[in-house]
Each structure stands twice: as structure tokens, then as C-alpha cells.
Design a protein around this motif. Structure first.
Motif, PDB file in Angstrom:
ATOM      1  N   VAL A   1       0.833  -1.215   0.000  1.00  0.00           N
ATOM      2  CA  VAL A   1       0.000   0.000   0.000  1.00  0.00           C
ATOM      3  C   VAL A   1       0.856   1.247   0.000  1.00  0.00           C
ATOM      4  O   VAL A   1       0.447   2.299  -0.457  1.00  0.00           O
TER       5      VAL A   1
ATOM      6  N   GLY B   1       1.153   2.374  -3.181  1.00  0.00           N
ATOM      7  CA  GLY B   1      -0.115   2.746  -3.798  1.00  0.00           C
ATOM      8  C   GLY B   1      -0.841   1.579  -4.446  1.00  0.00           C
ATOM      9  O   GLY B   1      -1.745   1.768  -5.235  1.00  0.00           O
TER      10      GLY B   1
ATOM     11  N   ARG C   1     -10.077   2.086  -0.334  1.00  0.00           N
ATOM     12  CA  ARG C   1      -9.738   3.500  -0.092  1.00  0.00           C
ATOM     13  C   ARG C   1      -9.003   3.643   1.233  1.00  0.00           C
ATOM     14  O   ARG C   1      -8.067   4.421   1.348  1.00  0.00           O
TER      15      ARG C   1
ATOM     16  N   MET D   1      -5.481   2.848   0.659  1.00  0.00           N
ATOM     17  CA  MET D   1      -4.781   3.945  -0.010  1.00  0.00           C
ATOM     18  C   MET D   1      -4.358   5.000   0.994  1.00  0.00           C
ATOM     19  O   MET D   1      -3.235   5.488   0.991  1.00  0.00           O
TER      20      MET D   1
END
Lengths: 595, 219
Positions: free
Chosen positions: A318, A321, A357, A360
Motif C-alpha cells: 500500500v 499505492g 480507499r 490507499m
């Protein structure tokens, strides 16, 4: 929305055979003692009338958790008995009155005992069903000569004022192991519920249902020392449109039970909750995934706990990304932060988003935190949230984890969690807290890896300073260079004294140098001349290297000289410049030793 | 017949309190229809007209913040007031030292909404003169006139307002289910005022508000 999601989670838990949640009308309670009686209500073993159910865990005696029939709501100061279990007030009508701590005495409570017996009668008459254990327990409660026998037991003192269950010989380990007993209670409970019913619109489910007037309570110290309901209106300032108490928020009994049970489950299950200072954070996912467990590790890890390999791979991907495939399209994750406040529960934050999300945002957080390590083996590449938070706490030297956590400033945990989860700026007060800590702490704790990482993250995200991971010799920003200068001066001092100093300029001058450079630095540079002199005579080569570094940095200082004061974010940059330069010395050393 | 208006409302703070978390306040994610109605009524209202909210546009991302405030824990009782009225000298007071309660609140930050609404006549001649009311309203918005300062949920969070002709695109995208939200209070029976709820859905920052008598509004 919060209550709705909790209620939905309860339904999932109920369907899952692996998880144990109670159904309406029952609850898992802490029971300490048990009395064994025969079918006629006589105590079986007069020499040991009270059986201690508690386990010894370390220094404490931990009561056993047993599922027992229970009404909703707390057992308040009024008289309200539980069915076939309860405290000594109800079972034998005696309680230890400790109003005067020096002279506790045993007080008779005939009304409570009567309520206990009346409830048994009421269950029998309302449901029209009976069971042998009811008679046994009733006879026990009615008889007068049980008390002297019970007093003989060594557990007598502890027995008063705690929860007790019964075992009737021949009917299982406790009366509640009998399915029929539970079934009779279930019937009574639903009759009782419908009877005192007020029907209305439930704001959780949107359906017409029986509304609850007293809400079930949450355990585990969320409401402070006592169990409190999640939704409560206990001061009259919350009344409006003439609706008092819980009428201001109509919630059906089943919804209330559902969300309270699921919240209790989350609070007592491993890997679904974290406690930081007074805030309890619970989290769960829409579907079965590992996300909750991963999140638990990221928030909670201490210095000695390494992350499991799944978490490490997750974090590494993560940060770049990329969301790992097994977590794509897996629905939402819910994070709820709670804290006690005056016999109520206050919600600190509520976060819901897809797991992707969230990942992220976590990745961005770790990207912001990236900084060169101080101890290559010990420092974690991905500090946990707890490790970052304790950098704001003064009690750093204490090894006890709970002690340190207690001294984290209270209004930081919620906002920090939100910033990490939602990708917003870090809370504004955080930088000043950290800089303060940096000024006040002594020794190796002043500027360690975690604190530096945290400060760098705040500077990059909130102030867009674009600091990089390790020493940036091309960075011309004044506070950064002043910080580097300080590090060089300190190194020179250390090297000139061949490492035998107790207190370097860092200990004496760090806070004043970061706050008022114009006053302090000329003095430091003067001091350094003596150090240089010594260094030149002992290690001339090194002296040349250091002098070159010094002149490089001083070259950036404008003709106006050092700034008189530094703003807060500049003090942060000063700290990072210092940290970067200092770590670069150790890197060089490693390289030199390898040659 | 009905006529529509659009105004933009914004403020630094907002708290549209959830009824189930009233003491330790937690705000809804977006403005409730009843709060929108309150803003419109603060600008212009007469008993002859009734405001009905059609749509709420949420322009800014939804951001929460935690604040703690010291407040008092009870209201003045009506008996104490009537007693003072009768004898003219009993005190009518609450001292904060005896009644302090610290209440935490989870409130919204930097909100900006565009309210689309229309009014209907509430019976009577005056209500039917829509053109007149529309003109008055638009004039007042242009001048910044209001009976009392409009607020975003609670009075301490004042709202700014201005006229808007073209509705800008919101920063928010995608569909979001906001759960059950308070629609408004049903004042038809003044002895028993009941709340009404509806299921709110936000699509690209726009929430369609159902009509009060539609079946999407639960009572």
C-alpha cells in the motif's frame, strides 16, 4: 448510520456459528459463586456451601462468564430481580453495607428477597410452565436456616454483593444448562416485552416495532467504571418537544439489543478493538476479510512485537499505492471510536469507507512517515499508530505500556486516527505537542526515529515542506540548514573529546537553539572553535572534513545572519535537519568501517 | 402552484444533531431537510406559506471534528418560573458551578450547501399570491436580510447565505448511502409532535428530498 451498521453486524454474528453472541433476553455476565442445592432446596454440602467459580489469573481472581437470563437495562437502585441468579440481596436478602468503611455490617433486605421469589412465581404463572429447579431454588430462598450454613464458608465475605448462580443436583452444572429452563424464560421474556410495549417507528430499522424505554448497557468500561447504554438521555437538557428520556430517539427493542450485543462482542473480542488512553476503538468489516486483523496490528503494535508477514506485505504494497488483490472489492470497513463521559458514552469518531480507499490512505500515511532509521535493526519501517502516539507522551522512560498511554494528551487520538483513515491533514495541535516534547525530553529520547518520522509526516502533509527520507544536501531552506549546522557542531564536540562527554551541546542548547537561533548560534560557533582546535591537533584529517561541512552549511546563512526566532513549522524543519545530518554521520561511519 | 428558489448556505461549523446521540452530540453527515427549512424560514417566512425542500447539494467534502464544551445540565423548570411570577421575588437562576456538564460533540467543518426549495400556500388568500412571496424572498436574499441569523443545525453555528444562479459541481462523487436521516418533525398534532425519517442517498453530492406526504417518509 452507526447504529444501523452495528445492528447489521449483529445479524451476521448471529448467523455465524463460530461467534458467540447472546440472543435477546440473555446476556453473558461475570459470575463469581455458585450454590449447590438438591431438589428440595437444601444445601448439599454444609461444609462447603459456596463454590468459588473464579479462576486465578496472576494476582487477580477472574469471575467466570456465564450466559444468564437478563432484562434489558441496568439493575438500578430500584428493586428488580433477575431470574434464578443475582446478588446476595436477592438470593438470601442480606447485603454488606459498606457505607462506613471501618464498620461494615450485614443488612437485611427482605424486599429484595421477596422480589426474587415473586419473579419465580410470576414466570410460572405467566407461562403456565414449571420445572423442578424452580421449586428447588424457591425453597432455598424461602428457608431461614440457610444463612448460618452459608456463613460457615470461607468465601462468605466475598460472596456478599457479588453475582451467584445455582446448581441443582442432577440438573447440570448450573440451572441454565437446562434447555427447558432457558426456553421458559424466553417465553416469559417475549410476553413481558409485548405487555409493556409502546409501538412506534424505530429510527434504526425504519419499521414499526415495539420501542424500548430502557436501553441495554455496554460493558468493558466504555462508560467509565459502570455499564452504560450507548444511547442515553440522562440529563433533562436533552429533552425537546416534550419527549423525555429515550423517547427523544425511538429505537425498537430488537434493534437496541442488536447493536448493543454487537458492540459488546467487538469490545471483548481480540483483534477487533484497541484501547488508547481513554478511547476505545472498535472496527469491523462488511464481509469476512482479514482487514480488521490487519488494522488491529497497524494500530496497536508495540516496540517488541513485529508485524505478522501478511501485514508486512500489505503495508509494503500500500505504501507504493497498490492494494493487494485479495482485499480488492471486499466491501466496507467501519471504525468507531468511543470514550466515556459522565456516565454516558461519547463518540469520538466514525469512519466508514471501502477497504481499498482505507488502504490507499494508510499507504499515504506511511509514505509521509518515511525517514532514515536510527537503529537499523530495532526501528520498524512501519511504525504503528500507538508508537507514534506515545511520542506525544511525557512518560517515555516508563516501560509499562499502560502508564505511558495514560499520559497521551486526550484530544489527539481521535483526530489522528481520522487523519490516517481519511487522508486529511494531521491535527493542528500535534506539531506543537511534538516540538514541546522535543524541547523538554533529555537524552536519547529527544529526537528518536519515531518522533522524527512523525514530525516529518506532519511537515510534509500539513505544510507541504517536501522533506525527503534522508539528508538532502541541496535543500537550501534556512531552518533545515541550521538544524544540520547544529548536528555538525555537536559531532565536532563529540569527536574532539573522544566521546567522553556526559552532556553535549545537544543537551544544553537544543531547545534554545531551535527557538532563538540568533542568540544561541554565535555562542555555539565560538565554542566549536575550541573543539576544532583540539580536533585539528589530534585528528587533522577529520578536522578538515568537518570544517568543509561547516562552511558548506554556513554558506547558506544570509547576510542578515541567523533568524531571531523560528516559527513552529521551522522548528520542526530544524529538528529534521538535525536528525538527517546526524544519521548521515553514522552512515558514513559504516561505509568507512567497511572499507 | 409552487415556485422554486435556490440559495447557497455555508459556514465554518455545523451540527445537524442525530436524535439518538443528543447529549454527546454526533452530527449527521449532511444537512437535514429540517435544518434547510429552518434556514429558509430565518430569511423569510409568514404563516401564509410553508417551505418544502426539494434538493440539497453538498459542495465540500464531509469533515468532522471533535469539540468539548461545558454546558449546564438542566433547564429551568416551569414551576420555578410560575412561582417567581406569582410572588415576584423567587430567584429564577441556574448556577453553572452546581450544574456543570461537559459534553463532547462531533461536528462538521467547513460546510457548503445549496438548497433548492419551493413554498406552498398553507391555506388562505395571502398564500396564493406566489409572485409576491417569491419577489420578497429574492430581494431579501440579495440584500442579506433575515429575521434572525440563519444557523446550521444549532444556533451557535451561524450560516452565511447568498443567492445562486448556476449550481456548481460538487467536489464529491459517487453514490453514498447516508442511512436513515431525520426528515422533519410532524407538527400536525401539536400535542404529540412526532419525528419523520427517510432513507437518504447522496449521488455525486446531490440528495433528493422526498415530498413530505410521499411514502418514502416514515412516520
Amino acid at each position: 448510520m452507526i447504529l444501523e451498521e452495528l445492528a447489521k453486524y449483529y445479524n451476521r454474528l448471529l448467523e455465524n456459528p463460530a461467534t458467540e453472541v447472546s440472543e435477546p433476553g440473555f446476556s453473558k455476565e461475570n459470575i463469581s459463586f455458585k450454590i449447590i442445592i438438591d431438589k428440595d432446596g437444601h444445601i448439599v454440602d454444609s461444609s462447603h456451601p459456596i463454590t468459588d467459580l473464579r479462576d486465578r489469573k496472576g494476582k487477580n481472581l477472574v469471575p467466570k462468564k456465564i450466559t444468564v437470563p437478563k432484562f434489558d437495562g441496568k439493575q438500578t437502585s430500584g428493586i428488580r430481580s433477575y431470574f434464578l441468579w443475582g446478588k446476595s440481596h436477592y438470593i438470601i436478602g442480606l447485603v454488606l453495607n459498606e457505607k462506613n468503611k471501618n464498620k461494615p455490617f450485614e443488612e437485611e433486605k427482605p424486599k429484595h428477597k421477596k422480589a426474587f421469589i415473586d419473579l419465580i412465581d410470576m414466570v410460572i404463572s405467566r407461562t403456565g410452565r414449571n420445572h423442578p429447579v424452580f421449586l428447588a431454588v424457591k425453597n432455598f430462598a424461602l428457608s431461614d436456616d440457610v444463612i448460618p450454613i452459608l456463613k460457615q464458608s470461607e468465601c462468605w465475605k466475598d460472596f456478599l454483593n457479588t453475582f451467584v448462580v445455582f446448581e441443582v443436583e442432577g440438573y447440570g452444572n448450573t440451572v441454565f444448562e437446562q434447555d427447558e429452563v432457558n426456553d421458559i424464560w424466553r417465553e416469559y421474556y417475549s410476553l413481558f416485552t409485548l405487555e409493556n410495549a409502546e409501538k412506534g417507528l424505530c429510527l434504526v430499522t425504519g419499521e414499526e416495532a415495539v420501542l424500548s424505554r430502557i436501553l441495554p448497557t455496554i460493558k468493558k468500561g466504555v462508560g467509565g467504571k459502570n455499564d452504560v447504554p450507548l444511547v442515553s438521555c440522562n440529563i433533562n437538557i436533552g429533552e425537546s418537544y416534550n419527549k423525555k428520556g429515550n423517547a427523544i430517539s425511538p429505537i425498537s427493542k430488537s434493534a437496541a439489543f442488536a447493536f448493543t450485543e454487537s458492540l459488546n462482542y467487538l469490545l471483548t473480542t481480540d483483534k477487533h478493538n484497541i484501547t488508547i488512553a481513554d478511547t476505545k476503538i472498535v472496527f469491523w468489516t462488511e464481509k469476512e476479510t482479514d482487514a480488521a486483523a490487519i488494522f488491529w496490528e497497524i494500530s496497536n503494535g508495540g516496540e517488541d512485537d513485529g508485524y505478522s508477514s501478511e501485514v508486512e506485505t500489505y503495508l509494503r504494497s500500500v505504501k507504493e499505492g497498490i492494494v493487494p488483490d485479495e482485499l480488492k472489492d471486499t466491501g466496507k470497513i467501519f471504525v468507531l471510536g468511543l470514550a466515556p463521559n459522565a456516565a454516558r458514552v461519547s463518540i469520538r469518531f466514525w469512519y466508514v469507507d471501502t477497504i481499498e480507499r482505507l488502504s490507499m490512505h494508510i499507504g499515504e500515511h506511511y509514505k509521509d512517515l518515511e525517514i532514515v532509521k536510527e537503529h537499523r535493526d530495532k526501528d520498524k519501517s512501519f511504525p504503528s499508530i500507538w508508537q507514534l502516539l506515545i511520542e506525544t507522551a511525557p512518560q517515555h522512560a516508563k516501560k509499562d505500556r499502560d502508564e505511558i498511554t495514560k499520559s497521551i494528551p486526550p484530544n489527539i487520538i481521535g483526530p489522528l486516527m481520522r487523519s490516517v483513515l481519511e487522508g486529511f491533514k494531521y491535527p493542528a495541535s500535534l506539531l506543537s505537542v511534538l516540538i514541546n516534547r522535543m524541547r523538554v525530553d533529555q537524552g536519547f529520547n529527544r529526537m528518536n526515529y519515531y518522533r522524527a518520522a512523525f514530525i516529518k509526516a506532519i511537515l510534509n502533509r500539513n505544510y507541504k515542506k517536501e522533506l525527503v527520507m534522508s539528508l538532502d544536501r541541496d535543500r537550501k531552506s534556512l531552518p533545515y540548514c541550521i538544524g544540520r549546522l547544529f548536528a555538525v557542531l555537536e559531532k565536532v564536540q563529540e569527536e574532539s573529546a573522544a566521546g567522553k562527554i556526559n552532556a553535549t551541546i545537544k543537551d544544553r542548547y537544543f531547545s534554545s537553539a531551535s527557538a532563538r537561533p540568533r542568540v544561541v548560534f554565535p555562542r555555539l560557533i565560538n565554542l566549536s572553535q575550541n573543539h576544532f582546535k583540539k580536533l585539528r591537533s589530534e585528528k587533522p584529517g577529520l578536522a578538515v572534513v568537518r570544517e568543509k561541512e561547516l562552511t558548506d552549511i554556513i554558506g547558506v546563512i544570509p547576510s542578515t545572519g541567523f533568524p531571531a526566532t523560528l516559527k513552529l513549522e521551522d522548528q520542526g524543519e530544524f529538528a529534521i535537519g538535525y536528525y538527517h545530518q546526524r544519521q548521515s554521520f553514522f552512515e558514513k561511519k559504516d561505509v568507512k568501517e567497511n572499507d | 402552484m409552487s415556485y422554486g428558489v435556490k440559495i447557497k448556505v455555508w459556514g465554518d461549523w455545523a451540527c445537524f444533531t442525530r436524535p439518538e446521540m443528543k447529549i454527546e452530540r454526533v452530527s449527521y453527515d449532511v444537512m437535514t431537510p429540517s435544518a434547510a427549512r429552518a434556514v429558509l424560514e430565518a430569511i423569510y417566512w409568514k404563516p401564509a406559506i410553508k417551505w418544502v425542500v426539494d434538493r440539497i447539494h453538498v459542495l465540500n467534502p464531509i469533515k468532522f471534528d471533535n469539540i468539548r464544551r461545558n454546558e449546564i445540565e438542566h433547564k429551568l423548570s416551569s414551576t420555578s418560573i410560575s412561582k417567581a411570577m406569582k410572588d415576584g421575588k423567587s430567584s429564577v437562576s441556574i448556577f453553572i458551578e452546581e450544574a456543570r456538564q461537559q459534553r463532547a460533540a462531533m461536528v462538521l467543518r467547513n460546510v457548503s450547501y445549496i438548497i433548492e426549495a419551493h413554498f406552498v400556500g398553507s391555506g388562505g388568500e395571502d398564500g396564493n399570491n406566489v409572485g409576491k412571496h417569491l419577489d420578497i424572498f429574492n430581494r431579501r436574499v440579495a440584500k442579506g436580510q433575515c429575521f434572525y441569523q440563519p444557523y446550521l443545525g444549532t444556533r451557535e453555528f451561524s450560516a452565511n447565505f447568498e443567492a445562486v444562479t448556476e449550481i456548481p459541481e460538487s467536489e464529491l462523487t459517487g453514490e453514498r448511502d447516508l442511512g436513515f436521516m431525520l426528515f422533519d418533525m410532524d407538527f400536525s398534532d401539536s400535542k404529540n409532535i412526532k419525528p419523520m425519517f427517510f432513507r437518504a442517498k447522496m449521488v455525486d453530492g446531490v440528495i433528493e428530498i422526498p415530498a413530505p406526504d410521499s411514502e418514502e417518509v416514515f412516520r
